[in-house]
Design a protein around this motif. Sequence first.
Motif, PDB file in Angstrom:
ATOM      1  N   SER A  43     -45.835  17.381  -5.237  1.00  0.00           N
ATOM      2  CA  SER A  43     -45.014  17.256  -4.037  1.00  0.00           C
ATOM      3  C   SER A  43     -44.059  16.107  -4.280  1.00  0.00           C
ATOM      4  O   SER A  43     -44.455  15.045  -4.753  1.00  0.00           O
ATOM      5  CB  SER A  43     -45.882  16.959  -2.811  1.00  0.00           C
ATOM      6  N   LEU A  44     -42.806  16.327  -3.966  1.00  0.00           N
ATOM      7  CA  LEU A  44     -41.760  15.363  -4.270  1.00  0.00           C
ATOM      8  C   LEU A  44     -40.857  15.221  -3.058  1.00  0.00           C
ATOM      9  O   LEU A  44     -40.515  16.210  -2.422  1.00  0.00           O
ATOM     10  CB  LEU A  44     -40.956  15.879  -5.471  1.00  0.00           C
ATOM     11  N   ARG A  45     -40.493  13.992  -2.737  1.00  0.00           N
ATOM     12  CA  ARG A  45     -39.566  13.771  -1.631  1.00  0.00           C
ATOM     13  C   ARG A  45     -38.151  13.716  -2.203  1.00  0.00           C
ATOM     14  O   ARG A  45     -37.829  12.851  -2.991  1.00  0.00           O
ATOM     15  CB  ARG A  45     -39.882  12.486  -0.887  1.00  0.00           C
ATOM     16  N   VAL A  46     -37.318  14.670  -1.795  1.00  0.00           N
ATOM     17  CA  VAL A  46     -35.935  14.756  -2.259  1.00  0.00           C
ATOM     18  C   VAL A  46     -35.030  14.458  -1.070  1.00  0.00           C
ATOM     19  O   VAL A  46     -35.199  15.029   0.003  1.00  0.00           O
ATOM     20  CB  VAL A  46     -35.621  16.167  -2.833  1.00  0.00           C
ATOM     21  N   VAL A  47     -34.067  13.549  -1.256  1.00  0.00           N
ATOM     22  CA  VAL A  47     -33.145  13.191  -0.191  1.00  0.00           C
ATOM     23  C   VAL A  47     -32.420  14.450   0.286  1.00  0.00           C
ATOM     24  O   VAL A  47     -31.912  15.229  -0.501  1.00  0.00           O
ATOM     25  CB  VAL A  47     -32.130  12.134  -0.687  1.00  0.00           C
ATOM     26  N   GLY A  48     -32.408  14.643   1.572  1.00  0.00           N
ATOM     27  CA  GLY A  48     -31.743  15.811   2.159  1.00  0.00           C
ATOM     28  C   GLY A  48     -32.626  17.036   2.238  1.00  0.00           C
ATOM     29  O   GLY A  48     -32.309  17.994   2.916  1.00  0.00           O
ATOM     30  N   GLU A  49     -33.744  17.030   1.512  1.00  0.00           N
ATOM     31  CA  GLU A  49     -34.642  18.184   1.511  1.00  0.00           C
ATOM     32  C   GLU A  49     -36.017  17.835   2.074  1.00  0.00           C
ATOM     33  O   GLU A  49     -36.785  18.717   2.408  1.00  0.00           O
ATOM     34  CB  GLU A  49     -34.815  18.735   0.083  1.00  0.00           C
ATOM     35  N   GLY A  50     -36.362  16.568   2.136  1.00  0.00           N
ATOM     36  CA  GLY A  50     -37.683  16.153   2.596  1.00  0.00           C
ATOM     37  C   GLY A  50     -38.727  16.399   1.518  1.00  0.00           C
ATOM     38  O   GLY A  50     -38.419  16.424   0.323  1.00  0.00           O
ATOM     39  N   LEU A  51     -39.959  16.614   1.933  1.00  0.00           N
ATOM     40  CA  LEU A  51     -41.054  16.861   0.999  1.00  0.00           C
ATOM     41  C   LEU A  51     -40.959  18.297   0.492  1.00  0.00           C
ATOM     42  O   LEU A  51     -40.854  19.231   1.271  1.00  0.00           O
ATOM     43  CB  LEU A  51     -42.388  16.621   1.695  1.00  0.00           C
ATOM     44  N   THR A  52     -40.961  18.463  -0.813  1.00  0.00           N
ATOM     45  CA  THR A  52     -40.809  19.790  -1.400  1.00  0.00           C
ATOM     46  C   THR A  52     -41.712  19.927  -2.613  1.00  0.00           C
ATOM     47  O   THR A  52     -42.128  18.936  -3.205  1.00  0.00           O
ATOM     48  CB  THR A  52     -39.326  20.041  -1.794  1.00  0.00           C
ATOM     49  N   THR A  53     -42.013  21.163  -2.975  1.00  0.00           N
ATOM     50  CA  THR A  53     -42.789  21.429  -4.176  1.00  0.00           C
ATOM     51  C   THR A  53     -41.873  21.295  -5.384  1.00  0.00           C
ATOM     52  O   THR A  53     -40.733  21.750  -5.362  1.00  0.00           O
ATOM     53  CB  THR A  53     -43.376  22.854  -4.138  1.00  0.00           C
ATOM     54  N   ALA A  54     -42.367  20.645  -6.427  1.00  0.00           N
ATOM     55  CA  ALA A  54     -41.594  20.482  -7.658  1.00  0.00           C
ATOM     56  C   ALA A  54     -42.510  20.768  -8.837  1.00  0.00           C
ATOM     57  O   ALA A  54     -43.737  20.708  -8.717  1.00  0.00           O
ATOM     58  CB  ALA A  54     -41.026  19.075  -7.751  1.00  0.00           C
ATOM     59  N   TYR A  55     -41.903  21.094  -9.960  1.00  0.00           N
ATOM     60  CA  TYR A  55     -42.653  21.374 -11.180  1.00  0.00           C
ATOM     61  C   TYR A  55     -42.247  20.380 -12.250  1.00  0.00           C
ATOM     62  O   TYR A  55     -41.064  20.212 -12.537  1.00  0.00           O
ATOM     63  CB  TYR A  55     -42.395  22.804 -11.657  1.00  0.00           C
ATOM     64  N   GLU A  56     -43.239  19.726 -12.838  1.00  0.00           N
ATOM     65  CA  GLU A  56     -42.979  18.789 -13.918  1.00  0.00           C
ATOM     66  C   GLU A  56     -42.891  19.578 -15.228  1.00  0.00           C
ATOM     67  O   GLU A  56     -43.787  20.353 -15.553  1.00  0.00           O
ATOM     68  CB  GLU A  56     -44.106  17.765 -14.007  1.00  0.00           C
ATOM     69  N   ILE A  57     -41.773  19.388 -15.938  1.00  0.00           N
ATOM     70  CA  ILE A  57     -41.556  20.100 -17.193  1.00  0.00           C
ATOM     71  C   ILE A  57     -41.036  19.119 -18.241  1.00  0.00           C
ATOM     72  O   ILE A  57     -40.537  18.052 -17.896  1.00  0.00           O
ATOM     73  CB  ILE A  57     -40.532  21.256 -17.026  1.00  0.00           C
TER      74      ILE A  57
END
Length: 143
Positions: A43-57
Amino acid sequence: MVPITIQGQTLGAVMDSGADTCLINMEIFFRMEPRPHIQQEVSLRVVGEGLTTAYEIELVFTLGSTTYKGLVFAAKLRDDFLLGLDFLKATTADVLISEQCLWVGGPDGEKIPARFRTNLTSFVGLQLLSGIIRKAFPPWSSC
């Protein structure tokens, strides 16, 4: 914004020293062939998107003649790619707003033309003329 190349595709990358790490737009990530292996879901907090699912690659990309390999997060973004502080520090990069470029690789590095979303050149010029800011030089310059 500067051009980067990933798997032969050129993307516009936004320089974001406020981002701890580099991020790639999730839609672009899912279109990649071959697609990099997802190391973990976070889970990653992205400015303008709030908390979102992200994938580490792990991702390899090129900026000018600099090839960078490191951890990147695929997340929901408005932009194609964000160059985070991890990249800027690892490549000894400096954003030179008055010259509209990104200097990568320290004193022996290269100047990458950058496009800014606002007319920063005239803004910086006015600030210089009025004495609000003064011109700075990279530490390795002989000015």
